[in-house]
Enzyme design. Sequence first.
Site, short mmCIF file in Angstrom:
data_model
loop_
_atom_site.label_atom_id
_atom_site.label_comp_id
_atom_site.label_asym_id
_atom_site.label_seq_id
_atom_site.Cartn_x
_atom_site.Cartn_y
_atom_site.Cartn_z
N TRP A 102 0.83 -1.21 0.00
CA TRP A 102 0.00 0.00 0.00
C TRP A 102 0.86 1.25 0.00
O TRP A 102 0.53 2.23 -0.68
CB TRP A 102 -1.01 -0.01 1.14
CG TRP A 102 -2.10 -1.00 0.87
CD1 TRP A 102 -2.36 -2.15 1.55
CD2 TRP A 102 -3.06 -0.96 -0.21
NE1 TRP A 102 -3.42 -2.81 0.98
CE2 TRP A 102 -3.87 -2.12 -0.09
CE3 TRP A 102 -3.32 -0.07 -1.26
CZ2 TRP A 102 -4.92 -2.41 -0.99
CZ3 TRP A 102 -4.36 -0.36 -2.14
CH2 TRP A 102 -5.14 -1.51 -2.01
N ASP A 172 -1.93 6.76 6.10
CA ASP A 172 -2.98 5.91 5.55
C ASP A 172 -3.29 4.89 6.63
O ASP A 172 -2.51 3.98 6.89
CB ASP A 172 -2.47 5.22 4.27
CG ASP A 172 -3.47 4.21 3.71
OD1 ASP A 172 -4.55 4.04 4.32
OD2 ASP A 172 -3.17 3.60 2.67
N LYS A 196 -12.53 -1.60 5.74
CA LYS A 196 -11.79 -2.52 6.59
C LYS A 196 -12.38 -2.53 8.00
O LYS A 196 -12.56 -3.57 8.59
CB LYS A 196 -10.30 -2.15 6.64
CG LYS A 196 -9.68 -1.82 5.28
CD LYS A 196 -9.54 -3.03 4.38
CE LYS A 196 -9.27 -2.73 2.92
NZ LYS A 196 -8.18 -1.85 2.57
C1 LIG Z 1 -7.61 -1.27 1.26
C2 LIG Z 1 -6.54 -0.28 1.40
C3 LIG Z 1 -6.37 0.78 0.51
C4 LIG Z 1 -7.23 0.97 -0.72
O1 LIG Z 1 -8.54 1.24 -0.44
P1 LIG Z 1 -9.55 1.52 -1.65
O2 LIG Z 1 -10.81 1.84 -0.94
O3 LIG Z 1 -9.63 0.28 -2.47
O4 LIG Z 1 -9.02 2.65 -2.42
C5 LIG Z 1 -5.35 1.68 0.75
N1 LIG Z 1 -4.53 1.55 1.80
C6 LIG Z 1 -4.64 0.53 2.68
C7 LIG Z 1 -3.71 0.44 3.82
C8 LIG Z 1 -5.66 -0.41 2.50
O5 LIG Z 1 -5.78 -1.42 3.38
#
Ligand SMILES: *Cc1c(COP(=O)(O)O)cnc(C)c1O
Length: 360
Positions: A102, A172, A196
């Site tokens: 990521w 993030d 998540k």
């Molecule tokens: C799932 C995830 C993303 C991407 O999320 P989207 O909603 O598909 O854009 C980005 N960063 C992390 C750490 C993630 O777990």
Amino acid sequence: MSKIFNFSAGPSSLPPSVMERAQEEFRDYGGLGVSVMEISHRSREFIEIAERAEADLRALLDLNDEYYVLFMHGGASMQFAMVPMNLAHISDTVDYVDTGSWSTKAITEAKLLTRVNVAATSRDDDYDHVPHFRDWRLTKSARYVHITSNETIGGVQFHEFPDTGKVPLVADMSSDFLSRPIEVHRFGLIYAGAQKNVGPAGLCIVVVRKDLCRKEREHTPSLLSYRVHAQHESMFNTPPTYNWYLAGLVLGWLKREGGLQAMEVRNRRKAEKLYAAIDRSDLYHSPVQRPHRSVMNVPFTLLEPELEDRFLEIAKARGLVNLKGHRSVGGIRASLYNAIEEEAVDALIEHMESFEKTTR
Ligand SMILES: *Cc1c(COP(=O)(O)O)cnc(C)c1O
């Protein structure tokens, strides 16, 4: 139907009580005779939903007035672009720490928009740890430092956060947002895709210090400007209303469950149990260095990889689903987000132990 334990990494399990409430209100929200999906985002009823969700989030994070909370479209991936567009100019430098897939994606996107210095990376060690802060090569004049607090695929998590001084720390937190208390004042900006830990996919929550939203770079489309979203209270255009409503239900649930401290205790207990089971077995192996293991996503491999399909098949027959590791790394991955009950982890460990016995 026998009980299903869903370990999906995302979109992932939501609390059963939230799903029941959504079901009860599905066709008739609050006596309106219609669904939340079918009313204006400017209606009194929806504004109430939106405001309650924000108030609950602020209470959970103990957030002060220096921060905006934005409910946005585009998932976390849109933030990969929005962060540089709003916080840096094309000739500025920004620092990124690379701890896995990521962060790599965030870096790739930022490189389209500004100058990126990768201040530290654990790539050469197959991303099995978070590089130690003292080894980061930060840029003095960087516009921000970006980290991925939890690598959802690799299962590597920051258990403490660095002090970046005057340079805003951007995180993030998609896969560990609201899983533990955090000191928000240490961050300039936090973003999290909802699917998540908070709700359905598509929604992204952004917590951003107000002074970072004063002016986006030139030529930034309105919909990609934090300033515009903040000025319109996340309603510059039609927001993802139903997702916002569901996230609101989850936030209410979190408060009733005792907030983030209670979540942290619960989440740690679940993860410790599972890692202990992995560590004491001769069949399962965690690829991540102990101090950096994620409390949310637990990837592991089988010493005999050809057994993995059978492991997953039997798991499924026992109601343990979505345990397959990410297509990029293989193996097994159990995601233990807030909504996963300890009972699910117990059932998984039972399966792991009985499966190991059959292989002897
Ligand atoms: C799932 C995830 C993303 C991407 O999320 P989207 O909603 O598909 O854009 C980005 N960063 C992390 C750490 C993630 O777990």
